[in-house]
Design an enzyme around this catalytic site. Sequence first.
Site, mmCIF file in Angstrom:
data_model
loop_
_atom_site.group_PDB
_atom_site.id
_atom_site.type_symbol
_atom_site.label_atom_id
_atom_site.label_comp_id
_atom_site.label_asym_id
_atom_site.label_seq_id
_atom_site.Cartn_x
_atom_site.Cartn_y
_atom_site.Cartn_z
ATOM 1 N N ASP A 84 37.844 31.060 56.081
ATOM 2 C CA ASP A 84 37.687 32.202 55.165
ATOM 3 C C ASP A 84 38.415 33.389 55.791
ATOM 4 O O ASP A 84 38.311 33.621 56.997
ATOM 5 C CB ASP A 84 36.187 32.520 54.994
ATOM 6 C CG ASP A 84 35.901 33.384 53.778
ATOM 7 O OD1 ASP A 84 35.081 32.962 52.939
ATOM 8 O OD2 ASP A 84 36.475 34.489 53.681
ATOM 9 N N TYR B 172 42.861 34.644 35.458
ATOM 10 C CA TYR B 172 41.894 33.981 36.343
ATOM 11 C C TYR B 172 41.630 32.556 35.843
ATOM 12 O O TYR B 172 41.803 31.579 36.578
ATOM 13 C CB TYR B 172 40.588 34.797 36.404
ATOM 14 C CG TYR B 172 39.440 34.038 37.005
ATOM 15 C CD1 TYR B 172 39.484 33.593 38.311
ATOM 16 C CD2 TYR B 172 38.305 33.734 36.235
ATOM 17 C CE1 TYR B 172 38.431 32.867 38.860
ATOM 18 C CE2 TYR B 172 37.244 33.025 36.774
ATOM 19 C CZ TYR B 172 37.314 32.593 38.084
ATOM 20 O OH TYR B 172 36.280 31.874 38.613
#
Length: 320
Positions: free
Chosen positions: A31, A138
């Site tokens: 991450d 998106y």
Amino acid sequence: MKLLVTGGAGYIGSVVAAQLVEAGHEVVVLDDLSTGHEDAVPAGATFVRAPVTDAAGVLGGGGFDGVLHFAAKSLVGESMARPGLYWDANLGGTLALLEAMRVAGVRRIVFSSTAAVYGEPERTPILETDPTLPTNPYGASKLAVDTTLTAFARMHGLGATSLRYFNVAGAYAAADGRVYRERHTVETHLIPNVLAVARGGGKPVSVFGTDYPTSDGTCVRDYVHVADLARAHQLALAGCAEGTHRIYNLGSGTGFTVQEVISVCREVTGHDIPVVTDARRPGDPAVLVASSELIQKELAWKPDRASLREMVADAWAALG
Ligand code: UDP
């Protein structure tokens, strides 16, 4: 199994990582902390702070059995303003990951997809076979990944599963005593926004649109508890078959209007939550309710915490 969880410092990724650690898997979280939080990485997982485009460096270490891929940009409004960013992060990022998996010989992936791939649905509940006509970059970028996974499964023998989430809510109290909850820096989601107002967040809740063709004029959504959703990832991983790409909707099958959600929040918190009517939010479909029959049938998934009250109560308790 040794598993890579990309985006494992985010809301859903951290709950999945925590459940995988609890189930005895060896978990590596990748991450870049662009939206995640390092303290959301479960204690039993190894943390690598890097973008998903660096996945080759991690997977090259060897021994991985699978990947759970959450690292993505996920704000609809931002995707309208900056479409290139979404194609780059969501499709480009996933392509880099898939290439790294191919080189390292990692054959299983569970992908975090979305109901946004369906756009404005023609009917509800939505089936996986219904038309995919995303109304924003998106949803379009996530749909492009679904299409890419189908090709990688067919051409490279990947075993892939896409889970198309509807509205995820609640918090997860892990066995280690930690509570994993939603805490976005830019919070756009209804339930955390309403609970923030209940806590004394100042401004009233804005209700985006009261003239939709629904029972009370506000949008209907299908809420699924993050713990149930996370469990579906374990089932999906176990069910990944090489050369196959499966796609499943994930919701509870019941819709609630925005006003109904706010009422439940009032009941759970005991606070009189003030609201104001606001304009419709661009791109919001009136009704999004999933049929989750396919995943129930094929992976024996069932939501244990399907009540909206429980989701709100867990999210509220997690705020402390
Ligand atoms: N919503 C709202 N006020 C808010 C946030 C959301 O009225 O402060 C509405 C939004 O327009 C949508 C529903 O609540 O109809 C759920 O929105 P959310 O952003 O939580 O999830 P989405 O369905 O967009 O994924």
